[in-house]
Enzyme design. Structure first.
Site, short mmCIF file in Angstrom:
data_model
loop_
_atom_site.label_atom_id
_atom_site.label_comp_id
_atom_site.label_asym_id
_atom_site.label_seq_id
_atom_site.Cartn_x
_atom_site.Cartn_y
_atom_site.Cartn_z
N SER A 1 0.72 -1.06 -0.05
CA SER A 1 -0.10 -0.05 -0.05
C SER A 1 0.87 1.24 -0.01
O SER A 1 2.25 1.13 0.56
CB SER A 1 -0.93 0.15 1.16
OG SER A 1 -1.53 1.16 1.51
N TYR B 1 -1.77 -0.62 10.56
CA TYR B 1 -1.88 -0.91 9.10
C TYR B 1 -0.70 -0.63 8.44
O TYR B 1 -0.18 -1.37 7.43
CB TYR B 1 -3.10 -0.35 8.63
CG TYR B 1 -3.47 -0.55 7.12
CD1 TYR B 1 -3.86 -1.90 6.55
CD2 TYR B 1 -3.07 0.29 5.96
CE1 TYR B 1 -3.89 -2.03 5.25
CE2 TYR B 1 -3.34 0.34 4.75
CZ TYR B 1 -3.71 -1.14 4.56
OH TYR B 1 -3.83 -1.24 3.10
#
Length: 255
Positions: free
Chosen positions: A150, A163
């Protein structure tokens, strides 16, 4: 992009997180272009539905219920894929969870789930299929490992500390794996999408984070799962000596 409908013919792909989003879109596209695709996820009904769609479109798909946080399930799933399709030469780690909350909330349950899925789960899949990839490369065939990380691996956002940390670790893991596997002709690609429409947002239980996400999509737009699938197909269809090692893909307005 120039390709035929069979440019993945003879290849066998394993795709985690295949029940929805990027994983499902990637499976459908690779199957349409000739690959045998093994679909891994926790939701068996969604996998069977997708396998049925792929079969109806003339493709070959195998639905295997696997939770990547379960080491025994990963081993059993890998054996099942080999029994039906034979060795794998294309691995896409698309399983992931995004559970934003401030660290002070102390949500150890969420931390554990994200680490176990986004990092350790991906590593279990890598461990299960690295022998297959090395064998394919030794035979002179294309061998690909694609890890979906990501843009959060590089950028910091409030509430996303854990995350983002798991994705930063996956990005670094990909680089280290490339150093180990690249000299043996296995290509490792780390793919880092920005805002992308998926079911990840549906798992969020933080109202502030949900509002923030909704606002970003409204302002910046988002990539579709099909955009990511198209990119994965492009990356893994290059000649064997070409490795797109690090790909960051963002909606134009986010860039």
């Amino acid at each position: 992009m120039n390709h035929t409908d069979t440019d993945f013919a003879g290849r066998t792909a394993i795709i985690t997180g295949a029940a929805s989003g990027m994983g499902a879109a990637t499976a459908r596209l690779l199957a349409a272009r000739g690959a045998r695709v093994a679909l891994w996820a926790r939701r068996a009904d969604r996998l069977e539905e997708l396998a049925g769609k792929i079969a109806a479109e003339g493709g070959q798909a195998l639905a295997v219920q696997v939770d990547v946080t379960d080491e025994a399930a990963v081993a059993a799933g890998a054996a099942r894929v080999r029994d039906v399709f034979g060795p794998v030469d294309l691995v896409v780690n698309a399983a992931g969870v995004m559970l934003p909350n401030p660290v002070e909330a102390g949500r150890a349950d969420e931390w554990t789930r994200m680490v176990d899925t986004n990092l350790t789960g991906a590593l279990r899949v890598v461990g299960a299929f690295t022998p297959d990839l090395l064998a394919a490369a030794a035979d002179g065939r294309r061998a690909d490992l694609v890890n979906i990380s990501s843009i959060g691996a590089h950028l910091t956002f409030p509430n996303y500390a854990v995350y983002s940390a798991t994705k930063a670790a996956l990005t670094h893991l990909s680089a280290s794996l490339r150093a180990e596997l690249g000299p043996r002709d296995v290509r490792v690609t780390n793919l880092e999408p920005g805002l992308t429409e998926s079911e990840l947002a549906g798992h969020v239980d933080n109202a502030e984070a949900t509002s923030q996400l909704d606002g970003m999509f409204a302002t910046l737009g988002g990539l579709s799962s099909e955009d990511i699938a198209d990119l994965i197909a492009y990356i893994t269809s290059r000649p064997a000596h070409v490795n797109l090692r690090q790909v960051i893909v963002l909606p134009t307005r986010q860039a």
